[in-house]
Design an enzyme around this catalytic site. Structure first.
Site, PDB file in Angstrom:
ATOM      1  N   SER A  56      93.151  14.011 108.018  1.00  0.00           N
ATOM      2  CA  SER A  56      92.985  14.164 106.573  1.00  0.00           C
ATOM      3  C   SER A  56      93.980  15.190 106.047  1.00  0.00           C
ATOM      4  O   SER A  56      94.539  15.987 106.806  1.00  0.00           O
ATOM      5  CB  SER A  56      91.556  14.634 106.280  1.00  0.00           C
ATOM      6  OG  SER A  56      91.408  15.054 104.949  1.00  0.00           O
TER       7      SER A  56
ATOM      8  N   TYR B  22      84.173  20.117 106.718  1.00  0.00           N
ATOM      9  CA  TYR B  22      85.027  18.931 106.794  1.00  0.00           C
ATOM     10  C   TYR B  22      86.477  19.321 107.056  1.00  0.00           C
ATOM     11  O   TYR B  22      87.166  18.706 107.878  1.00  0.00           O
ATOM     12  CB  TYR B  22      84.906  18.134 105.500  1.00  0.00           C
ATOM     13  CG  TYR B  22      85.642  16.825 105.497  1.00  0.00           C
ATOM     14  CD1 TYR B  22      85.200  15.757 106.276  1.00  0.00           C
ATOM     15  CD2 TYR B  22      86.765  16.632 104.701  1.00  0.00           C
ATOM     16  CE1 TYR B  22      85.861  14.537 106.271  1.00  0.00           C
ATOM     17  CE2 TYR B  22      87.436  15.421 104.682  1.00  0.00           C
ATOM     18  CZ  TYR B  22      86.981  14.382 105.473  1.00  0.00           C
ATOM     19  OH  TYR B  22      87.650  13.171 105.464  1.00  0.00           O
TER      20      TYR B  22
END
Length: 274
Positions: free
Chosen positions: A157, A170
């Site tokens: 990501s 995250y």
């Protein structure tokens, strides 16, 4: 016999696009997802188009379940040639209300601050992303040993490059995915198994839609910040990940590529903000 691609999180917006593409490339696709109905809908779409696909209810955090699913996939489709670790995501219990510290945060209990972040929520997000990549890899990589052209694709990501505000678990987990991708690439290089990752920028999915859009369809303030930091000035489309998917999973064109993380982000990771 067709080569086999196993995809976790296969019922999601991005991974369902991956599943359809791999099927179009001639793979038999095993769609693993906790939401079996979502995975089955994608599998049905693939088979209706003439491809080979089957859905499996799977909890990627339960190794015994993964072992059982592995046996089913072997019986139904054959050994795994390509594993796409797509399962992951964030959770509200691991998200702070404020982007940065505000005076008095340490004493507040009415909102989520750094100081009262739920331990179990943080662990859930970290485990879903890290353990949800480790465990499927442990199970399915065994199929690849001694066979040519096999590879693993992890999903990193933008958070792995520079953490986004509000989502510490995250961000940390995805940084771990990038690092773990490199570790796996080195570890399995003697076995001829390539391990790479793609790092999507901002794509509208079911998971993040509420963060990006208001109920009336207008952009949220957070979306405004994202687009201002994305030189191409828009969100990505799922199909714009498929070129990178095809490159990294095709040993004929990327046979000497392993241990890389490729951003697909409209320039987000290149932009300093100035």
């Amino acid at each position: 016999m067709k080569k086999v691609c196993v995809i976790t999180g296969a019922g999601g917006v991005l991974c369902s696009a991956f599943a359809k593409e791999m099927a179009a490339n001639g793979y038999a696709v095993a769609l693993l997802d906790l939401n079996e109905a979502a995975a089955k809908a994608v599998a049905d779409e693939i088979t209706a188009a003439g491809g080979t696909a089957k859905a499996y209810a799977t909890n990627v955090l339960d190794k015994a379940v993964l072992e059982s699913v592995h046996e089913q996939v072997l019986a139904d489709l054959g050994p795994c040639d390509v594993l796409i670790n797509g399962a992951g995501g964030n959770n509200p219990r691991a998200t702070t209300a404020h982007e940065t510290y505000e005076k008095g945060d340490e004493a507040r209990e009415d909102i989520a601050t750094f100081f009262n972040l739920d331990k179990s929520g943080f662990e859930f997000v970290f485990n879903l992303n890290i353990m949800g990549t480790l465990l499927p890899t442990q199970v399915f990589v065994k199929d690849m040993i001694g066979r040519e052209g096999c590879s693993i694709l992890n999903i990193s990501s933008m958070n792995a490059f520079t953490p986004l505000t509000k989502i510490p678990a995250y961000s940390a987990a995805k940084a771990g995915i990038s690092n773990f991708t490199q570790w796996l690439a080195v570890h399995f290089a003697p076995a001829g198994i390539r391990v790479n990752a793609m790092a999507p920028g901002f794509f509208a999915t079911n998971q993040n839609r509420a963060l990006l859009f208001n109920e009336d369809g207008s952009l949220t303030p957070r979306s405004g910040k994202i687009l201002a930091a994305t030189p191409m000035g828009r969100f990505g489309k799922p199909e714009e990940l498929l070129g990178t998917l095809n490159f990294l999973t095709n040993a004929e064109v990327s046979g000497f590529v392993t241990g890389v993380v490729i951003p697909v982000d409209g320039g987000f990771s290149a932009y300093s903000g100035v």
